[in-house]
Design a protein around this motif. Sequence first.
Motif, PDB file in Angstrom:
ATOM      1  N   ALA A  83      -3.062  12.003  -6.749  1.00  0.00           N
ATOM      2  CA  ALA A  83      -2.465  11.420  -5.556  1.00  0.00           C
ATOM      3  C   ALA A  83      -2.898   9.959  -5.474  1.00  0.00           C
ATOM      4  CB  ALA A  83      -2.927  12.178  -4.315  1.00  0.00           C
ATOM      5  N   HIS A  84      -2.210   9.203  -4.620  1.00  0.00           N
ATOM      6  CA  HIS A  84      -2.555   7.790  -4.417  1.00  0.00           C
ATOM      7  C   HIS A  84      -3.348   7.651  -3.129  1.00  0.00           C
ATOM      8  CE1 HIS A  84      -2.288   3.463  -3.956  1.00  0.00           C
ATOM      9  NE2 HIS A  84      -1.765   3.372  -5.164  1.00  0.00           N
ATOM     10  N   GLY A  85      -4.473   6.945  -3.192  1.00  0.00           N
ATOM     11  CA  GLY A  85      -5.361   6.849  -2.042  1.00  0.00           C
ATOM     12  C   GLY A  85      -4.738   6.197  -0.826  1.00  0.00           C
ATOM     13  N   ALA A  86      -3.654   5.445  -1.000  1.00  0.00           N
ATOM     14  CA  ALA A  86      -3.020   4.785   0.141  1.00  0.00           C
ATOM     15  C   ALA A  86      -2.284   5.761   1.041  1.00  0.00           C
ATOM     16  CB  ALA A  86      -2.048   3.699  -0.332  1.00  0.00           C
ATOM     17  N   ALA A  87      -1.898   6.922   0.493  1.00  0.00           N
ATOM     18  CA  ALA A  87      -1.126   7.895   1.278  1.00  0.00           C
ATOM     19  C   ALA A  87      -1.220   9.260   0.606  1.00  0.00           C
ATOM     20  CB  ALA A  87       0.335   7.460   1.385  1.00  0.00           C
ATOM     21  N   MET A  88      -1.980  10.173   1.213  1.00  0.00           N
ATOM     22  CA  MET A  88      -2.119  11.502   0.620  1.00  0.00           C
ATOM     23  C   MET A  88      -2.264  12.550   1.715  1.00  0.00           C
ATOM     24  SD  MET A  88      -5.781  10.732  -1.255  1.00  0.00           S
ATOM     25  CE  MET A  88      -7.120   9.887  -0.384  1.00  0.00           C
ATOM     26  N   MET A  89      -1.432  13.565   1.628  1.00  0.00           N
ATOM     27  CA  MET A  89      -1.465  14.668   2.574  1.00  0.00           C
ATOM     28  C   MET A  89      -2.121  15.869   1.905  1.00  0.00           C
ATOM     29  SD  MET A  89       1.662  16.560   4.664  1.00  0.00           S
ATOM     30  CE  MET A  89       1.949  15.182   5.780  1.00  0.00           C
TER      31      MET A  89
END
Length: 305
Positions: free
Chosen positions: A165-171
């Motif tokens: 996942a990308h640390g800027a946006a992760m659910m």
Amino acid sequence: MKKVSIVTVNFNQPKVTEDLLKSLAEVNNYPDLEIIVVDNGSKANPVPEWKERYPGILFIRSDENTGFAGGNNIGMAHATGDYLFLINNDTEVTADLIGKLVDSMEANPKIGMISPKIHYFDQPGMLQYTGYTPMNYYTCRNACIGQFEQDRGQYDFLTGPTGYAHGAAMMISREAWQKAGGMAENYFLYYEELDWCERIKKAGYEIHVNLDALIYHKESVSVGKRTALKEFFMNRNRILFIRKNAPGFTFLLFWCYFMLAVVPRNIIQYIKNKEYHFIPVLLSAITWHFKNKPDSKNLGFPLTR
């Protein structure tokens, strides 16, 4: 309708965080949201004013800077949602972003964490993220798919499992978070979300990307100025990630590669750029591992606000 807790961390960027809160106010198709903002030891405490201006939002003040992982862990500890959506404060959302991510996770219980497609905010149509390739544990290198390319839909077929996942946006689902635990705070900066993804996968879940969902990230396309803090944690944490996640023999091969290839290359670059002060920083990042266990809380670098 599953509840979603949105968690973001502020550090000396009150205006940027307020822009995100305005953006979140426009998410009009997902009714069950809670928003949690953690101020991570900013010089000026914005929380009292924010509590008056944004009464429907939970604001938490940490008196010290606990890093990216620590700030998000504080927020998640207060979250009550079925899903926890961690986003950088320098992002802006699209109206259907949250609903699309929740739909993906509801449709596939194997998904422990999911990220959306990411565009650069200041470069319309330019991709930052459509997924990650797997990690090469011998070099601790992988690639962010699509970065710096114009989005023509050329990667949209990749929706599904991805390396990280990308640390800027992760659910993340509450279940996956409870099984894997929070982010390791001794990374402080860099590699913490990659390490977290590894633990989520070891807990039996998959990491996915939903390329129908979109978020904008205000991170600059140009490479930011190198600092001693960045050089230290990028090098220390690169080693730490492999030390924590690779088998012993693989770590040994990585260590040989790092010492014989990475260290000489970096030192030559420092000398070429007359950045002589980075040489002891690099050496300190390496020697940290001789003095500390992988889970040590000793960051090894003096932090200032």
